[in-house]
Design an enzyme around this catalytic site. Structure first.
Site, PDB file in Angstrom:
ATOM      1  N   SER A   1     -53.680   3.844 -53.788  1.00 22.48           N
ATOM      2  CA  SER A   1     -55.143   3.744 -53.620  1.00 22.48           C
ATOM      3  C   SER A   1     -55.737   4.888 -52.806  1.00 22.48           C
ATOM      4  CB  SER A   1     -55.504   2.427 -52.926  1.00 22.48           C
ATOM      5  OG  SER A   1     -54.996   1.346 -53.646  1.00 22.48           O
ATOM      6  N   GLU A   2     -57.000   5.172 -53.124  1.00 22.43           N
ATOM      7  CA  GLU A   2     -57.777   6.162 -52.364  1.00 22.43           C
ATOM      8  C   GLU A   2     -59.181   5.583 -52.162  1.00 22.43           C
ATOM      9  OE1 GLU A   2     -57.717   9.855 -54.522  1.00 22.43           O
ATOM     10  OE2 GLU A   2     -55.527   9.988 -54.460  1.00 22.43           O
ATOM     11  N   SER A  57     -59.508  -0.315 -57.992  1.00 18.70           N
ATOM     12  CA  SER A  57     -59.220  -0.951 -59.292  1.00 18.70           C
ATOM     13  C   SER A  57     -58.999   0.123 -60.352  1.00 18.70           C
ATOM     14  CB  SER A  57     -60.392  -1.841 -59.703  1.00 18.70           C
ATOM     15  OG  SER A  57     -60.591  -2.862 -58.739  1.00 18.70           O
ATOM     16  N   ARG A  76     -46.702  -7.768 -58.190  1.00 20.75           N
ATOM     17  CA  ARG A  76     -47.673  -8.852 -57.999  1.00 20.75           C
ATOM     18  C   ARG A  76     -47.035 -10.232 -58.089  1.00 20.75           C
ATOM     19  NH1 ARG A  76     -50.463  -6.012 -62.560  1.00 20.75           N
ATOM     20  NH2 ARG A  76     -51.321  -4.867 -60.806  1.00 20.75           N
ATOM     21  N   GLY A  81     -61.976 -29.599 -35.289  1.00 19.42           N
ATOM     22  CA  GLY A  81     -62.272 -28.499 -34.358  1.00 19.42           C
ATOM     23  C   GLY A  81     -61.026 -27.654 -34.098  1.00 19.42           C
ATOM     24  N   GLU A  93     -52.951  -5.265 -54.794  1.00 20.88           N
ATOM     25  CA  GLU A  93     -52.108  -5.177 -56.006  1.00 20.88           C
ATOM     26  C   GLU A  93     -52.863  -5.661 -57.250  1.00 20.88           C
ATOM     27  OE1 GLU A  93     -47.955  -5.703 -55.932  1.00 20.88           O
ATOM     28  OE2 GLU A  93     -47.804  -5.412 -53.771  1.00 20.88           O
ATOM     29  N   THR A  96     -57.120  -6.755 -58.088  1.00 27.18           N
ATOM     30  CA  THR A  96     -57.977  -7.894 -57.722  1.00 27.18           C
ATOM     31  C   THR A  96     -57.885  -8.988 -58.802  1.00 27.18           C
ATOM     32  OG1 THR A  96     -59.876  -7.034 -58.934  1.00 27.18           O
ATOM     33  CG2 THR A  96     -59.648  -6.319 -56.637  1.00 27.18           C
ATOM     34  N   SER A  97     -58.405 -10.166 -58.452  1.00 38.00           N
ATOM     35  CA  SER A  97     -58.359 -11.281 -59.418  1.00 38.00           C
ATOM     36  C   SER A  97     -59.092 -10.928 -60.709  1.00 38.00           C
ATOM     37  CB  SER A  97     -58.950 -12.545 -58.792  1.00 38.00           C
ATOM     38  OG  SER A  97     -58.082 -13.016 -57.793  1.00 38.00           O
TER      39      SER A  97
HETATM   40  C1  LIG Z   1     -54.798  -5.123 -46.575  1.00 37.10           C
HETATM   41  C2  LIG Z   1     -54.704  -4.202 -47.749  1.00 37.10           C
HETATM   42  C3  LIG Z   1     -53.471  -3.642 -48.065  1.00 37.10           C
HETATM   43  C4  LIG Z   1     -53.361  -2.754 -49.149  1.00 37.10           C
HETATM   44  N1  LIG Z   1     -52.151  -2.144 -49.404  1.00 37.10           N
HETATM   45  C5  LIG Z   1     -52.090  -1.165 -50.331  1.00 37.10           C
HETATM   46  C6  LIG Z   1     -50.902  -0.384 -50.505  1.00 37.10           C
HETATM   47  O1  LIG Z   1     -49.877  -0.587 -49.837  1.00 37.10           O
HETATM   48  N2  LIG Z   1     -50.913   0.616 -51.415  1.00 37.10           N
HETATM   49  C7  LIG Z   1     -52.003   0.898 -52.181  1.00 37.10           C
HETATM   50  O2  LIG Z   1     -51.944   1.835 -52.987  1.00 37.10           O
HETATM   51  N3  LIG Z   1     -53.150   0.165 -52.051  1.00 37.10           N
HETATM   52  C8  LIG Z   1     -53.216  -0.841 -51.154  1.00 37.10           C
HETATM   53  N4  LIG Z   1     -54.381  -1.576 -50.993  1.00 37.10           N
HETATM   54  C9  LIG Z   1     -55.549  -1.279 -51.824  1.00 37.10           C
HETATM   55  C10 LIG Z   1     -55.860  -2.385 -52.818  1.00 37.10           C
HETATM   56  O3  LIG Z   1     -54.900  -2.400 -53.844  1.00 37.10           O
HETATM   57  C11 LIG Z   1     -57.280  -2.176 -53.315  1.00 37.10           C
HETATM   58  O4  LIG Z   1     -58.151  -2.496 -52.237  1.00 37.10           O
HETATM   59  C12 LIG Z   1     -57.605  -3.029 -54.519  1.00 37.10           C
HETATM   60  O5  LIG Z   1     -56.894  -2.590 -55.639  1.00 37.10           O
HETATM   61  C13 LIG Z   1     -59.102  -3.052 -54.849  1.00 37.10           C
HETATM   62  O6  LIG Z   1     -59.627  -1.754 -54.871  1.00 37.10           O
HETATM   63  P1  LIG Z   1     -60.990  -1.433 -54.057  1.00 37.10           P
HETATM   64  O7  LIG Z   1     -60.786  -1.886 -52.657  1.00 37.10           O
HETATM   65  O8  LIG Z   1     -61.315  -0.013 -54.274  1.00 37.10           O
HETATM   66  O9  LIG Z   1     -62.068  -2.361 -54.714  1.00 37.10           O
HETATM   67  P2  LIG Z   1     -62.945  -2.014 -56.033  1.00 37.10           P
HETATM   68  O10 LIG Z   1     -62.055  -1.489 -57.099  1.00 37.10           O
HETATM   69  O11 LIG Z   1     -64.115  -1.203 -55.612  1.00 37.10           O
HETATM   70  O12 LIG Z   1     -63.419  -3.463 -56.451  1.00 37.10           O
HETATM   71  C14 LIG Z   1     -64.539  -4.117 -55.837  1.00 37.10           C
HETATM   72  C15 LIG Z   1     -64.852  -5.352 -56.655  1.00 37.10           C
HETATM   73  O13 LIG Z   1     -65.228  -4.981 -57.986  1.00 37.10           O
HETATM   74  C16 LIG Z   1     -64.450  -5.677 -58.927  1.00 37.10           C
HETATM   75  N5  LIG Z   1     -64.203  -4.818 -60.098  1.00 37.10           N
HETATM   76  C17 LIG Z   1     -63.819  -3.514 -60.111  1.00 37.10           C
HETATM   77  N6  LIG Z   1     -63.648  -3.080 -61.363  1.00 37.10           N
HETATM   78  C18 LIG Z   1     -63.909  -4.131 -62.171  1.00 37.10           C
HETATM   79  C19 LIG Z   1     -63.895  -4.344 -63.587  1.00 37.10           C
HETATM   80  N7  LIG Z   1     -63.556  -3.365 -64.427  1.00 37.10           N
HETATM   81  N8  LIG Z   1     -64.226  -5.574 -64.053  1.00 37.10           N
HETATM   82  C20 LIG Z   1     -64.542  -6.562 -63.196  1.00 37.10           C
HETATM   83  N9  LIG Z   1     -64.577  -6.445 -61.870  1.00 37.10           N
HETATM   84  C21 LIG Z   1     -64.258  -5.236 -61.361  1.00 37.10           C
HETATM   85  C22 LIG Z   1     -63.153  -5.999 -58.211  1.00 37.10           C
HETATM   86  O14 LIG Z   1     -62.511  -7.121 -58.798  1.00 37.10           O
HETATM   87  C23 LIG Z   1     -63.655  -6.304 -56.791  1.00 37.10           C
HETATM   88  O15 LIG Z   1     -64.061  -7.631 -56.709  1.00 37.10           O
HETATM   89  C24 LIG Z   1     -54.497  -2.486 -49.937  1.00 37.10           C
HETATM   90  C25 LIG Z   1     -55.720  -3.082 -49.617  1.00 37.10           C
HETATM   91  C26 LIG Z   1     -55.846  -3.917 -48.535  1.00 37.10           C
HETATM   92  C27 LIG Z   1     -57.185  -4.503 -48.208  1.00 37.10           C
END
Ligand SMILES: Cc1cc2nc3c(=O)[nH]c(=O)nc-3n(C[C@H](O)[C@H](O)[C@H](O)COP(=O)(O)OP(=O)(O)OC[C@H]3O[C@@H](n4cnc5c(N)ncnc54)[C@H](O)[C@@H]3O)c2cc1C
Length: 388
Positions: free
Chosen positions: A135-136, A141, A252, A349, A372, A374-375
């Site tokens: 991720s970046e 996603s 996952r 409480g 890994e 999102t839902s």
């Molecule tokens: C505690 C933590 C640990 C993590 N560990 C790692 C790690 O070890 N390595 C790594 O590489 N990453 C890691 N991540 C990153 C994580 O995998 C991402 O945060 C995640 O994939 C979601 O990406 P985003 O945060 O950019 O959200 P976004 O992609 O911006 O998504 C925001 C919302 O939009 C929705 N959305 C986006 N695209 C669509 C679509 N096409 N259709 C419907 N809904 C959509 C998503 O479901 C979400 O609800 C970690 C994140 C956290 C918070």
């Protein structure tokens, strides 16, 4: 033929003898070594290194690494057992063990050259924590929109860019970093690199201050002209997208295991508490409304566990498991949220204060629906598979 197959079919929740021994040893360790530290680790947002060392001694950081490289040579299902058991008590330790086994080691076993395996697997088995950096800031996603670049330079690639949200960032000495060797080629430029913490140009940046799984470190990684030998390409240049997709498909299931462990832990606390807490002259567990809520939570945990075990057993059997893995992650993370929320309610409480364990599990549950994939992204996978 059909009869024979049935004769050999086992209920999903029946463990083989070695699986029972393994689960019991992890459970015993968790009770003695993890439970006493849970609150302190959450408050200080840190996993003490001596505990990490003990995880290596126990053998849970190298579950699938072959014995020849110093690992346990066990199955993916054993990783699921370990992640579930740790997460019952602390999902932060659950994810540390999960990333090491189901992402990092898994990627080495599937795509590592003999040389990479010889060089790094013994370290991963004995003392080195791994991290998985896809991720970046601009690509979550849409993971393959990543912009970290890898420029070819003689016998090396030079990496520049930033990674965000990297689990185990604080503890890890080895990082699988995804970068593109050719931004114009889209996902076909993506390549996986093995980066050591000590490589010049590599630094671990800021650590996130989080809602849940606070002890698990989540860090930024900074690559500034970081030289990585070509021998450290994991798999083939330009094929990193395959490594990423396939590792995460398996990973996952591990998150599903983390979530069923969390839900089972919350249910354990709820059963104990509602039998002790008295109101209106009797234990609150004697009220039928409460009994039904607990029965529903038990149904949820049972159903979620079956989806996780089924996906893991399919993976070990070499059968397709993509849909089942997505199902288990979405469902288990929803169950974890529901059951831990009920736990907070039934503790009254006391459910809202840090002196009791359930508010932490409620906070920890939320991450299951985010990392890994999102839902929403999992639902997309499931729909694509069933609708064609
Ligand atoms: C505690 C933590 C640990 C993590 N560990 C790692 C790690 O070890 N390595 C790594 O590489 N990453 C890691 N991540 C990153 C994580 O995998 C991402 O945060 C995640 O994939 C979601 O990406 P985003 O945060 O950019 O959200 P976004 O992609 O911006 O998504 C925001 C919302 O939009 C929705 N959305 C986006 N695209 C669509 C679509 N096409 N259709 C419907 N809904 C959509 C998503 O479901 C979400 O609800 C970690 C994140 C956290 C918070």
């Amino acid at each position: 033929m059909v009869e024979k197959t049935l004769e050999h079919a086992q209920p999903l929740t029946v463990f083989a003898e070695d699986e029972v021994i393994f689960r019991d040893s992890v459970r015993e360790f968790v009770e003695a070594q993890v439970r006493p530290l849970v609150r302190e680790m959450d408050e200080h947002a840190k996993i003490p290194r001596p505990l990490v060392d003990k995880l290596f001694d126990l053998g849970v950081m190298a579950i699938e690494i072959p014995e020849a490289y110093g690992g346990a040579g066990a199955s993916f299902f054993h990783s699921v057992i370990a992640v579930e058991e740790f997460s019952r008590i602390d999902p932060s330790i659950g994810v540390l063990v999960d990333v090491q086994n189901t992402l990092v080691v898994n990627a080495f076993l599937r795509w590592g050259s003999d040389e990479l395996k010889r060089r790094y697997l013994p370290k991963l088995a004995s003392s080195v924590v791994g991290a998985y950096a896809l991720s970046e800031a601009g690509s979550g996603s849409d993971a393959f929109a990543l912009t970290t670049k890898a420029r070819e330079d003689g016998d090396a690639y030079v990496l520049s860019g930033r990674k965000l949200w990297i689990t185990n960032g604080n503890e890890a000495d080895l990082f699988i970093v995804f970068a593109t060797v050719n931004p114009e080629a889209g996902y076909r430029g993506i390549t996986a690199f093995v980066v050591e913490r000590g490589f010049p140009g590599f630094t671990v940046g800021k650590k996130e201050d989080k809602l849940g799984i606070r002890a698990s470190s989540t860090c930024e990684l900074i690559l500034e002209d970081c030289r990585v030998p070509k021998a450290n390409v994991l798999g083939e240049a330009g094929k990193g997208y395959k490594t990423a997709i396939e590792t995460l498909n398996e990973g996952r299931i591990g998150i599903g295991a983390q979530m069923i462990g969390l839900a089972a832990g919350a249910l354990d606390h709820t059963i104990r508490y509602t039998k002790e807490r008295k109101q209106f002259g009797k234990a609150i567990a004697e009220f039928q409304a409460v009994q039904h809520q607990i029965a529903r939570a038990a149904m949820d945990v049972e159903a979620a566990r079956l989806t996780v075990y089924n996906a893991a057993r399919l993976r070990d059997a070499g059968k397709p498991f993509l849909t089942e893995a997505a199902i288990c992650k979405v469902f288990s993370s929803e169950v974890a949220e529901r059951v831990s929320s009920l736990a907070v309610n039934l503790f009254g409480g006391n459910g809202f204060v840090k002196e009791y364990p359930v508010e932490k599990l409620f906070r920890d549950a939320k991450i299951g629906q985010i990392y890994e994939g999102t839902s929403n992204l999992q639902l997309q996978t499931i729909a694509k598979q069933i609708l064609g």
